[in-house]
Structures are given as C-alpha cells and as structure tokens.
Design a protein around this motif. Structure first.
Motif, PDB file in Angstrom:
ATOM      1  N   LEU A  48     -34.503  16.861 -28.963  1.00  0.00           N
ATOM      2  CA  LEU A  48     -34.605  16.307 -30.317  1.00  0.00           C
ATOM      3  C   LEU A  48     -34.143  14.859 -30.366  1.00  0.00           C
ATOM      4  O   LEU A  48     -34.777  14.015 -31.011  1.00  0.00           O
ATOM      5  CB  LEU A  48     -33.806  17.175 -31.284  1.00  0.00           C
ATOM      6  CG  LEU A  48     -33.920  16.849 -32.771  1.00  0.00           C
ATOM      7  CD1 LEU A  48     -33.830  18.126 -33.607  1.00  0.00           C
ATOM      8  CD2 LEU A  48     -32.830  15.881 -33.217  1.00  0.00           C
ATOM      9  N   SER A 108     -41.876  22.105 -28.299  1.00  0.00           N
ATOM     10  CA  SER A 108     -41.228  22.979 -27.324  1.00  0.00           C
ATOM     11  C   SER A 108     -41.891  24.351 -27.306  1.00  0.00           C
ATOM     12  O   SER A 108     -42.709  24.682 -28.179  1.00  0.00           O
ATOM     13  CB  SER A 108     -39.737  23.105 -27.643  1.00  0.00           C
ATOM     14  OG  SER A 108     -39.548  23.669 -28.926  1.00  0.00           O
ATOM     15  N   ASP A 117     -41.750  18.454 -32.836  1.00  0.00           N
ATOM     16  CA  ASP A 117     -41.319  19.375 -31.785  1.00  0.00           C
ATOM     17  C   ASP A 117     -42.551  20.084 -31.206  1.00  0.00           C
ATOM     18  O   ASP A 117     -43.384  20.610 -31.943  1.00  0.00           O
ATOM     19  CB  ASP A 117     -40.362  20.404 -32.416  1.00  0.00           C
ATOM     20  CG  ASP A 117     -39.648  21.264 -31.397  1.00  0.00           C
ATOM     21  OD1 ASP A 117     -40.095  21.329 -30.244  1.00  0.00           O
ATOM     22  OD2 ASP A 117     -38.640  21.897 -31.780  1.00  0.00           O
ATOM     23  N   THR A 131     -36.007  21.492 -25.938  1.00  0.00           N
ATOM     24  CA  THR A 131     -35.961  20.735 -27.200  1.00  0.00           C
ATOM     25  C   THR A 131     -35.104  19.481 -27.065  1.00  0.00           C
ATOM     26  O   THR A 131     -33.894  19.501 -27.277  1.00  0.00           O
ATOM     27  CB  THR A 131     -35.407  21.639 -28.332  1.00  0.00           C
ATOM     28  OG1 THR A 131     -36.156  22.841 -28.366  1.00  0.00           O
ATOM     29  CG2 THR A 131     -35.527  20.944 -29.680  1.00  0.00           C
ATOM     30  N   SER A 160     -38.870  20.189 -36.509  1.00  0.00           N
ATOM     31  CA  SER A 160     -38.394  20.977 -35.368  1.00  0.00           C
ATOM     32  C   SER A 160     -38.157  22.421 -35.777  1.00  0.00           C
ATOM     33  O   SER A 160     -37.816  22.702 -36.926  1.00  0.00           O
ATOM     34  CB  SER A 160     -37.097  20.384 -34.800  1.00  0.00           C
ATOM     35  OG  SER A 160     -36.642  21.131 -33.685  1.00  0.00           O
ATOM     36  N   ASP A 179     -40.526  17.657 -26.126  1.00  0.00           N
ATOM     37  CA  ASP A 179     -40.143  18.969 -25.592  1.00  0.00           C
ATOM     38  C   ASP A 179     -38.972  18.664 -24.667  1.00  0.00           C
ATOM     39  O   ASP A 179     -37.966  18.127 -25.132  1.00  0.00           O
ATOM     40  CB  ASP A 179     -41.326  19.673 -24.912  1.00  0.00           C
ATOM     41  CG  ASP A 179     -42.052  18.776 -23.922  1.00  0.00           C
ATOM     42  OD1 ASP A 179     -41.718  18.810 -22.726  1.00  0.00           O
ATOM     43  OD2 ASP A 179     -42.949  18.008 -24.353  1.00  0.00           O
TER      44      ASP A 179
END
Length: 410
Positions: free
Chosen positions: A92, A24, A22, A90, A119, A59
């Motif tokens: 994912l 973000s 992650d 995010t 994350s 992201d």
C-alpha cells in the motif's frame, strides 16, 4: 459553520487525480477487481482534456498503468485496464507514494489535487506502520494534496484508511459489496467537480485561561506561544474541501477558568480558504468569540441554540460509537452492548422531547447496532474475529465518520 451556495460553475477548476488501486491476490475474490475496473473506466469517461489523470496499481510491487497526463487516449487506457489481474501481496505504501509522485508531476496552483486509494487488504509490504503512513498523509495535506480512501470488503485496516483521509482532508468510504464501487466513484467525482472552496483551515487562538475540552474527533495540530499567565494555545484544524451546496461544521467545547459576571472572551477564530467560484482567491475571515456570564437563568434558556444542541447530540453518538469499538476490541462485548442501549435511550428521549426527526432516525440506527451486537453474542463466540464481527466494526466506524461530518446515507 461554513456553507457553500449551490452554483452552476461551468468554469470549474481542472482535476489532478491519481487512482491508486490494489491488485493483490485477494482482489480476485468476489468479483472485486472487475468492479474496480468498471469504476476506473467510469472515472476516466467523465474527465475532460483539461484534467490530469494517473493510474497506479500495487501488489507486491507498483505499476504505473497510465502516467499523469490529459485523458486523450481512452482506448489505450481501456486496453491496459483489461490486462490488470490479481496477484501478489499488498504494498500500500508503495502505491500511495507513486500516486503522490504522479500528482506532483503536474501539480499547479489552480488544480484540485486528489489521490483515490482503493484497497481490500492490510499493508504487509513496504511501510506497514500506520503512524508513519499517517505522517505522510499530513505532509501531503500541507502541500495541497488530499487522499480519498475506499476500503473494500471486511479485511482492510479501517483505522488506517480513515486516518489517511481525515489527516489529508479527503473522504473515506466503506464499501462492503464490490458492485457498489462504481456508484462510490461517481459520488466522489461529482463532489470533486463541484468544489467551491478548498484548503480550508481554522485556527482557534485560545485566550489565556481558556481550555479546549473537546474537538469531537476532528484532528488538529496544537502550538503554544507566550509564557506564564500569558501562555496561549492555538489549535489548527484542516477541513479540506467544501462542495457547492454542502457545509462544514467544526464543533468545539471550550471552558473558561475565569469567574465573574459579564463578557468573557474565549478565542480568536480565523478561517482561511481558497474560493473557487465567483471572486476567486484566498480568503480569510477572523472573529472573536465570547460568552456572557449571568445569573439570569431565563436568559440562559432563551440563548440556547437548538441547532448546536443537535450537533452536540450527533457528536455524542459518534463518541459513543468510538467507545463501543474500543470495548469490542478489548473483548468487552457486554459493555459495548450496554453503551449502545444507554445511548439509544438518551438520544430517543432527547429527540422525542425536541420533536427532531433526524435524531429519531439516528436513535434507530443506534438501536439497530445494539440489536445486531446482541444477536451476534447469542449465535457465535465473539472472541473469534469472523466476518460478521469485522463487518459490524467497520459499519460502526463508518457511521461514526458520517455523523462527525454531518453526512447522510448514500
């Protein structure tokens, strides 16, 4: 129970890893991204030429920092890691799908295939339905790819991250402090380098008239065969990999409806796994399990297995933690506190009676959570989802996970 002996395995299987990280905007807080980069570098430094490594970040979109390949140019990877910054939302699912795509590019029969998913937030772009993501995790497991999930901080969806790991046969970690990330990566890598068996499955074919009452939180699939009185239920458990020197335990509660004295067959149990040390290959072992019905109470007492009784108590704590979490989610905090207090008293009494130090330690853990919840009730309204409540929930769930997998603290 399966136990893998401690072995020195210089001819370990190569790893096929995809790190999905992650990046973000929230990863820019509290030094999270910098510690994640440090952990990524540690991972890369400890891989051999025979290993395959892919590095994916996500992201709002998804970037492949390094496609699946042998780690031959560490300087280039290190430079690319330096350029990663925090931005966006995010996605994912996008990161997870790309990680799987990278794994499948080089997947071989004799590789250990693992996605490492890190994350700190809740999926809000792409596929966000947890149940749909879990379905992907199950399909990955069937293709020999497992997911280790690492939840960072207090804002990620712990239910999703836990289930992604559970249903794919990987590991789950809750990392509250970003500075602990390198140690977690080191622990995961150490385990991967010492895998003694993988793709462990257990099929429990229950005989007619026998019920599976409880599998104590271990995910499984169920299929039925036969008709009428001969209708049979088979539960299939996927237990992932087994590390040298470690053990896997499957605890079930079975109930026969048959009455009478003597031998009562319960089920046929088949354990299958890929053995990676010694005589390498796919192994399968089957055994019938049964109980003996008797009116001899002394025989019943002599036959009691103390170790199984301890496992049952550990499973009981894990189930209580699950009820506590559900009570907290429903705003029933007094009930949650009462559950913890009652559990502490029960476990402490059992541990004292059996002089079991490990259970005494677990009793103190339950007591700690009861006191922490009580203190939070006094100091702040619990209907507000502040950091303390989210932290407590994640802690409870993580300890529940460790209990069910018979792991200690780390």
């Amino acid at each position: 129970e399966m136990v893998a002996p401690e072995v020195n395995n210089p001819n370990r299987l190569p790893l096929n890893l995809a790190l999905v990280m992650d990046r973000s905007g929230s990863m820019g807080d509290e030094g999270k991204l910098e510690f994640a980069k440090k952990a990524a570098r540690l991972l890369i430094e400890n891989l051999d030429r025979k290993d395959s490594f892919a590095f994916v970040t996500f992201d709002t979109g998804v970037d492949v920092i390094g496609p699946a390949a042998s780690v031959t140019n560490r300087l280039l990877l290190d430079h690319k890691i330096d350029e990663i910054d925090a931005r966006g939302t995010t996605n994912l699912s996008g990161g997870l799908f790309e990680g799987y795509s990278q794994i499948t590019r080089v997947r071989r029969q004799r590789f250990i295939n693992r996605i490492l998913l890190l994350s700190d937030g809740i999926a809000n772009v792409g596929i966000t339905d947890p149940q749909e993501l879990i379905r992907y995790a199950k399909s990955y497991a069937k293709s020999g790819v497992s997911i280790t999930t690492i939840g960072l901080g207090t804002d990620y969806n712990e239910d999703l991250m836990l289930n992604l790991a559970e249903y794919s046969g990987g590991n789950y970690y809750f990392v509250k402090n970003p500075e602990d990330l390198p140690a977690i990566f080191e622990r995961e890598l150490k385990g991967l380098l010492a895998v003694a068996a993988q793709n462990i499955t257990v099929e429990v074919a229950l005989l007619p008239g026998v019920n599976l009452v409880n599998a104590y939180g271990t995910p499984h699939e169920t299929k039925f065969s036969g008709e009428g009185n001969q209708r049979r239920r088979t539960a299939r458990f996927r237990l992932g990999d087994l590390i040298a020197g470690h053990r896997k335990i499957l605890l079930m509660e079975l109930e026969p409806t048959a009455r009478g004295l003597g031998k009562i067959p319960l089920a046929n149990v088949t354990v299958s796994f890929d053995q990676l040390v010694g005589d390498v290959g796919r192994r399968q072992q089957s055994e019938e399990i049964f109980v003996t019905a008797t009116r001899d109470r002394a025989l019943v007492r002599r036959s009691a297995d103390r170790e199984v009784a301890v496992f049952a108590k550990l499973a009981q704590i894990a189930e209580t933690f699950d009820l506590v979490i559900k009570s907290m989610d429903a705003g029933l905090h007094e009930k949650a506190h009462e559950l913890l207090v009652n559990e502490y008293e029960d476990i402490y009494a059992f541990a004292t009676r059996t002089n079991n130090r490990a259970l005494l330690e677990r009793a103190e853990l339950v007591k700690h959570f009861a006191e922490e919840l009580e203190e939070l009730e006094k100091t702040r309204p619990l209907h507000t989802h502040d950091e303390s409540i989210k932290d407590l929930r994640k802690n409870l769930q993580y300890k529940q996970y460790l209990l069910r997998h018979h792991q200690g603290e780390h």
